[in-house]
Each structure stands twice: as C-alpha cells, then as structure tokens.
Design a protein around this motif. Sequence first.
Motif, PDB file in Angstrom:
ATOM      1  N   LYS A 104      -5.039   1.110  -6.595  1.00 45.83           N
ATOM      2  CA  LYS A 104      -5.173   1.086  -5.137  1.00 45.83           C
ATOM      3  C   LYS A 104      -3.968   0.402  -4.491  1.00 45.83           C
ATOM      4  O   LYS A 104      -3.398   0.904  -3.520  1.00 45.83           O
ATOM      5  CB  LYS A 104      -6.465   0.384  -4.745  1.00 45.83           C
ATOM      6  N   LEU A 105      -3.569  -0.745  -5.039  1.00 47.96           N
ATOM      7  CA  LEU A 105      -2.423  -1.470  -4.488  1.00 47.96           C
ATOM      8  C   LEU A 105      -1.129  -0.671  -4.635  1.00 47.96           C
ATOM      9  O   LEU A 105      -0.198  -0.844  -3.847  1.00 47.96           O
ATOM     10  CB  LEU A 105      -2.286  -2.832  -5.171  1.00 47.96           C
ATOM     11  N   ALA A 106      -1.076   0.190  -5.656  1.00 51.33           N
ATOM     12  CA  ALA A 106       0.117   1.016  -5.862  1.00 51.33           C
ATOM     13  C   ALA A 106       0.116   2.261  -4.969  1.00 51.33           C
ATOM     14  O   ALA A 106       1.057   3.064  -5.013  1.00 51.33           O
ATOM     15  CB  ALA A 106       0.211   1.426  -7.329  1.00 51.33           C
ATOM     16  N   GLY A 107      -0.938   2.435  -4.172  1.00 50.74           N
ATOM     17  CA  GLY A 107      -0.998   3.591  -3.271  1.00 50.74           C
ATOM     18  C   GLY A 107      -1.404   4.870  -3.950  1.00 50.74           C
ATOM     19  O   GLY A 107      -1.118   5.963  -3.440  1.00 50.74           O
ATOM     20  N   PRO A 111      -0.121   8.741   5.526  1.00 46.47           N
ATOM     21  CA  PRO A 111      -0.450   7.327   5.312  1.00 46.47           C
ATOM     22  C   PRO A 111       0.462   6.661   4.290  1.00 46.47           C
ATOM     23  O   PRO A 111       0.652   7.173   3.187  1.00 46.47           O
ATOM     24  CB  PRO A 111      -1.898   7.372   4.805  1.00 46.47           C
ATOM     25  N   ASN A 112       1.037   5.545   4.675  1.00 50.83           N
ATOM     26  CA  ASN A 112       1.896   4.766   3.783  1.00 50.83           C
ATOM     27  C   ASN A 112       0.997   3.779   3.030  1.00 50.83           C
ATOM     28  O   ASN A 112       0.948   2.584   3.328  1.00 50.83           O
ATOM     29  CB  ASN A 112       2.957   4.021   4.598  1.00 50.83           C
ATOM     30  N   LYS A 113       0.265   4.313   2.049  1.00 52.81           N
ATOM     31  CA  LYS A 113      -0.802   3.535   1.418  1.00 52.81           C
ATOM     32  C   LYS A 113      -0.287   2.298   0.693  1.00 52.81           C
ATOM     33  O   LYS A 113      -0.886   1.219   0.764  1.00 52.81           O
ATOM     34  CB  LYS A 113      -1.600   4.436   0.474  1.00 52.81           C
ATOM     35  N   ARG A 114       0.808   2.435  -0.005  1.00 55.72           N
ATOM     36  CA  ARG A 114       1.293   1.317  -0.818  1.00 55.72           C
ATOM     37  C   ARG A 114       1.672   0.110   0.042  1.00 55.72           C
ATOM     38  O   ARG A 114       1.437  -1.041  -0.342  1.00 55.72           O
ATOM     39  CB  ARG A 114       2.493   1.762  -1.654  1.00 55.72           C
ATOM     40  N   HIS A 115       2.240   0.351   1.222  1.00 55.25           N
ATOM     41  CA  HIS A 115       2.681  -0.761   2.071  1.00 55.25           C
ATOM     42  C   HIS A 115       1.602  -1.259   3.030  1.00 55.25           C
ATOM     43  O   HIS A 115       1.644  -2.411   3.471  1.00 55.25           O
ATOM     44  CB  HIS A 115       3.922  -0.354   2.871  1.00 55.25           C
ATOM     45  N   MET A 116       0.649  -0.409   3.351  1.00 54.36           N
ATOM     46  CA  MET A 116      -0.323  -0.838   4.366  1.00 54.36           C
ATOM     47  C   MET A 116      -1.553  -1.511   3.766  1.00 54.36           C
ATOM     48  O   MET A 116      -2.222  -2.300   4.448  1.00 54.36           O
ATOM     49  CB  MET A 116      -0.764   0.357   5.219  1.00 54.36           C
ATOM     50  N   LEU A 117      -1.885  -1.229   2.504  1.00 58.04           N
ATOM     51  CA  LEU A 117      -3.135  -1.732   1.950  1.00 58.04           C
ATOM     52  C   LEU A 117      -3.233  -3.257   1.904  1.00 58.04           C
ATOM     53  O   LEU A 117      -4.326  -3.800   2.099  1.00 58.04           O
ATOM     54  CB  LEU A 117      -3.378  -1.132   0.569  1.00 58.04           C
ATOM     55  N   PRO A 118      -2.152  -3.993   1.654  1.00 55.82           N
ATOM     56  CA  PRO A 118      -2.289  -5.457   1.718  1.00 55.82           C
ATOM     57  C   PRO A 118      -2.817  -5.942   3.068  1.00 55.82           C
ATOM     58  O   PRO A 118      -3.562  -6.935   3.123  1.00 55.82           O
ATOM     59  CB  PRO A 118      -0.860  -5.959   1.461  1.00 55.82           C
ATOM     60  N   LEU A 134       4.749   0.536  10.541  1.00 51.60           N
ATOM     61  CA  LEU A 134       4.903   1.095   9.198  1.00 51.60           C
ATOM     62  C   LEU A 134       4.999   2.624   9.225  1.00 51.60           C
ATOM     63  O   LEU A 134       5.611   3.225   8.334  1.00 51.60           O
ATOM     64  CB  LEU A 134       3.717   0.686   8.314  1.00 51.60           C
ATOM     65  N   HIS A 135       4.403   3.240  10.240  1.00 53.34           N
ATOM     66  CA  HIS A 135       4.323   4.704  10.262  1.00 53.34           C
ATOM     67  C   HIS A 135       5.171   5.343  11.358  1.00 53.34           C
ATOM     68  O   HIS A 135       5.005   6.532  11.637  1.00 53.34           O
ATOM     69  CB  HIS A 135       2.858   5.132  10.436  1.00 53.34           C
ATOM     70  N   GLN A 136       6.074   4.606  11.934  1.00 54.63           N
ATOM     71  CA  GLN A 136       6.847   5.178  13.032  1.00 54.63           C
ATOM     72  C   GLN A 136       7.722   6.359  12.596  1.00 54.63           C
ATOM     73  O   GLN A 136       8.080   7.208  13.411  1.00 54.63           O
ATOM     74  CB  GLN A 136       7.726   4.097  13.670  1.00 54.63           C
ATOM     75  N   ASP A 137       8.043   6.432  11.296  1.00 57.84           N
ATOM     76  CA  ASP A 137       8.837   7.566  10.785  1.00 57.84           C
ATOM     77  C   ASP A 137       7.992   8.508   9.933  1.00 57.84           C
ATOM     78  O   ASP A 137       8.534   9.318   9.172  1.00 57.84           O
ATOM     79  CB  ASP A 137      10.015   7.041   9.957  1.00 57.84           C
ATOM     80  N   SER A 138       6.659   8.396  10.034  1.00 57.32           N
ATOM     81  CA  SER A 138       5.772   9.216   9.196  1.00 57.32           C
ATOM     82  C   SER A 138       4.753   9.967  10.045  1.00 57.32           C
ATOM     83  O   SER A 138       3.579  10.062   9.693  1.00 57.32           O
ATOM     84  CB  SER A 138       5.039   8.312   8.194  1.00 57.32           C
ATOM     85  N   LEU A 139       5.212  10.518  11.159  1.00 57.74           N
ATOM     86  CA  LEU A 139       4.316  11.166  12.104  1.00 57.74           C
ATOM     87  C   LEU A 139       4.614  12.646  12.278  1.00 57.74           C
ATOM     88  O   LEU A 139       4.203  13.258  13.267  1.00 57.74           O
ATOM     89  CB  LEU A 139       4.386  10.446  13.459  1.00 57.74           C
TER      90      LEU A 139
END
Length: 536
Positions: free
Chosen positions: A357-360, A471-478, A497-502
């Motif tokens: 999960k932490l690794a996304g 979703p940037n799972k690896r960076h947002m989950l913490p 975190l997602h400004q370039d992922s839309l």
Amino acid sequence: MGKTIIKKQQSYIAVSSEIINSLSSSSLQSMLVVSPPKKNKCSKRRQLGNPKLWFLTIFILGFLGFLGMTKLYFNLNMDPCNQQQKLQQQQQQEEEVTSMSLPENEDEKNSSSSFWAQPDGLGYKPCLEFSQDYRREMNRNRTDYLMVVVSGGINQQRNQIVDAVVIARILGAALVVPVFQVNIIWGDESEFSDIFDLEHFKSVLADDVRIVSSLPSTLLRTKPAEESQTPFHATPHWIRHHYLGRLRKYGVLLLRGLDSRLSKDLPSDLQKLRCKVAFQALKFAPHIQRFGNKIAERMSSRGPYVALHLRMEKDVWIRTGCSPGLSPEYDDIINNERRRRPKLLTGKSNMTSHERKLAGLCPLNALEVARLLKAFGAPKSARIYWAGGHPLGGKYALIPLTTEFPYFYNKEDLALPGELEPFANKASFMAAIDYIVCEKSDVFMASHGGNMGHAIQGQRAYAGHRKHITPNKRHMLPYFLNSSLPESEFNKIIKELHQDSLGQPEFRKSKPGKDVTKYPAPECMCNTTSNRHPSA
C-alpha cells in the motif's frame, strides 16, 4: 440516492439499483389496452333447418373470427397509434430515469467550478501523417495470412488486436479477423463482430493492412505454423527474423499469447499505426454504441458527471496482495484464498499488504476515493457513474462513497427494466458500456491502473486531453494515514501533488517503455499552435 414518486397513478422510475430491484417490471410499463370488438346488433339466434346453410354459417363466422383476430394482432403490433403510444411511454420512462433532481446550491456550484475545468491541451490535436515509404509498402495482393487468438477481458483483447495489426504490417501479411478465446472466468463467447464494428475496422485500415474475415478456401485445410512463445518487448527485427520464413513456407501463421509482447518502442510509422487502430479503427458495434450513448446521455442530462473505474472486486484484492480494509473477516477471506492459490499473486510476493500500500501498488478503497474527490473540490451534488465489477463486500464496501456523494449510479441503475436482460451473460458487452460512459464523462478517475484505465486515458488524451485524474498513490498515502492533519491542509497537499496529473499532455518520450496508446503525444498528435511546449 433515489426516490419513488407516484403521480396520477403512473410509476416514476427510481434511479438507485436498490429501489429499481424492488419494483416489478409491470409497475414500470403500462399495458396496451385494446377495446373489445363491438357486438353485432343484428345478430340473433336463428333456427336453421338446412344443414348446408348451417355449415355455411359456421364457416362464415369462423372466417370472420379469424379476420377479427388478425386485425387485433395488427392493432397491437402494427397500428401507428399504438406504436406512437409505446414510443411516448418509453420516452417518458427515460425522462423519469434522467430526472434525478439535484439540490440547487449556487454557492456550491461556484466553489466547484474548478473541479469541472478541463486541462490545457497545449494545442495538441490528433495527427497521423505516415511517411511516403510507409505508404508505398502497402501490397494488396498478399498471399500470406496471419491468424491471432486474443484472450482476457475486452481491454486486454483491444491491446492484442492493436499488436496483431502491427505485426501483420511488419510481416506484410493479410490479417484474418482475430479470434476471441472464450473467457473461462465469465463464460463470454462473443466474437469480434459481436463487440466491434467489423466493416468499419476493415475500412479504416484498408491502406495499412489487408483484413479478411476468413482464410481463402485453398488454405482452409492448411495446418498453420503456430507460435505461442513470443517474448516480451519483441522488436520488428525479431518478428521478421523468427516468423517471416515460416509464414512464407506454410502460408498461414497462427499466434497466441500476444498480450504485451510487442515492443512499445517502435518506428514512428508503426507507432502511428498503433494509434490508428486503437483510436480510429476499433469502434464498438452499432447496437453497443447506441446503448452506451443512451446511458451516457442519461448521466449527462442534468449536467457534468464523474466516472470512476473502481477496482474493488474480490479477485483484484487477491491478485494485488492488498487488504480491502473492510473488516478482519474480509481480510481473512482474501488471505485464505491467497494462501490456497499463491500463483494468483502478481509480483513482489515478499512484500506485506501494508508495504504494498505504501508503495502505491494497491487499489484505493471507497473511503480513499471519497477523500480524494473531496480534496479535488468535487461537490456533494456531483453525479458519479461507477464502472467495474461488484466490489467485495457489496454495498457495504461503498458506504464511504455513497455517504459523501449520494448521486451514485452504475449501468444497472440507469437502464430501464429489461434493457440489460439480453446481455446478462455478456461480460464484454457490459464492459463496453462502461467504457463508453467513462470515455464521455467530464472527469474520469481509476482507483487502480489496469487495461481499461490506460485505454481510456489514451482515448481521452487523443480526444483533446479531457480531464483525467491519475492518483499519485505512493506520495499521497502517508497523508491519508496522518489522522492529525487538518482537512484544509490535507486538501491543499493533495491538490499540489496532482497539479500535473489532471489529464494535461504527458509526453511518452519522458516515459520510455510506455504504450503510445496511453500517451499519444507527441507521436500521434501534432502541436497546432506556435507556442510549443518545451517538453515536446
């Protein structure tokens, strides 16, 4: 979620599956009423002494009865008035399905306008200009044939069809319409022409690859050279070196197991051919496209909508090695199944569920999806279409989402009674409907990668970079795990975190080994403005 409104003894269709399932079809469809034929005023009981006259009377009455029944049948089925009545009734039912009233909250509407805003496409438009050498190489009189068997779900099949066309082009062979292997999980026996528009497929690719429906009669008894061991990342040189000799010797080459075997880094013309197949040639069959458009129109009838591809099915949790986060009971179900069938686990088996999960590497659960949408500014009144199979835990697993976003529907909720019945055992049809509705949505997000999410990401990029949240799972989950973080701060961090992922252009050149059908810019798209992006 939805409510039943009774007005003038007509049943209004509720939009939630829970309510729809509780209603019978008869309560949603009015019956055709046909007035009984008028009695003949002149009919009287007569004493007939002549047997011939008696027989003639019976014959005439029987014949008139037959004519009456025939007229009644045509009144029911052919009479324009009845047809118009049925059409009006269906239109009324569709209006009722799409009349899912939403609260008019002007403040919420204004504050959520940025959520529906579309990304800047930087001037990139579809552009498939092939080189002169490519156009000269097309030979319409080929005598060699490539056959392929494609497997998996509909989006895996799409990927394999794309590669099959490219391989046929590399070998200079005619492509026999791909054969669909019966899916052992869903039992779907659909063929190519059941799902895709075959004539459109042939027509669009007429200048690239000759496509035939079957082998010529002279080769029907020929045993093809068969290959099922194509390696990963096979290059055009490898394809020619290993397959061309056998193809010319036998006249027919049969390939299996093509999934992700062909290299993603191909010469420019072949990359463009990939895009041409994926975005132009592979069009759903007309009856599927019509129904998918109808469901999408019901979603969009009251304004913009979000489409979610939720990967929360039991088999997904097993294969990813992740915990569904519902309860210890469900965790035990997944862990026991995983221990019983360890081969189902996909990669990195030495990692725990928490480490994954932490690794996304895990799908988002319903609570995480709800928090993510709220952080992006989705209003509570947002209409959400969810695609995918039924989640482990059923409606219980979706409570965090339906609580925050009550206007929450899938195709079963939006279909009129009986509309989906002919396709109950057609998983490919159902997946195609989801694909169409997701493709047409104003905002799309997948809770976990996968073939469908990747395909729709590329399709939406090719259509003008429509909003697509990755979703940037690896960076947002913490931050999800930090319960002391104020909601306002959490939302700010998630947006940054997602400004370039839309859904704005992402260039495949910066992502080596990725598929051009997921990142079509810049190889399949041209910049139509003078202000070119520096990354291109």
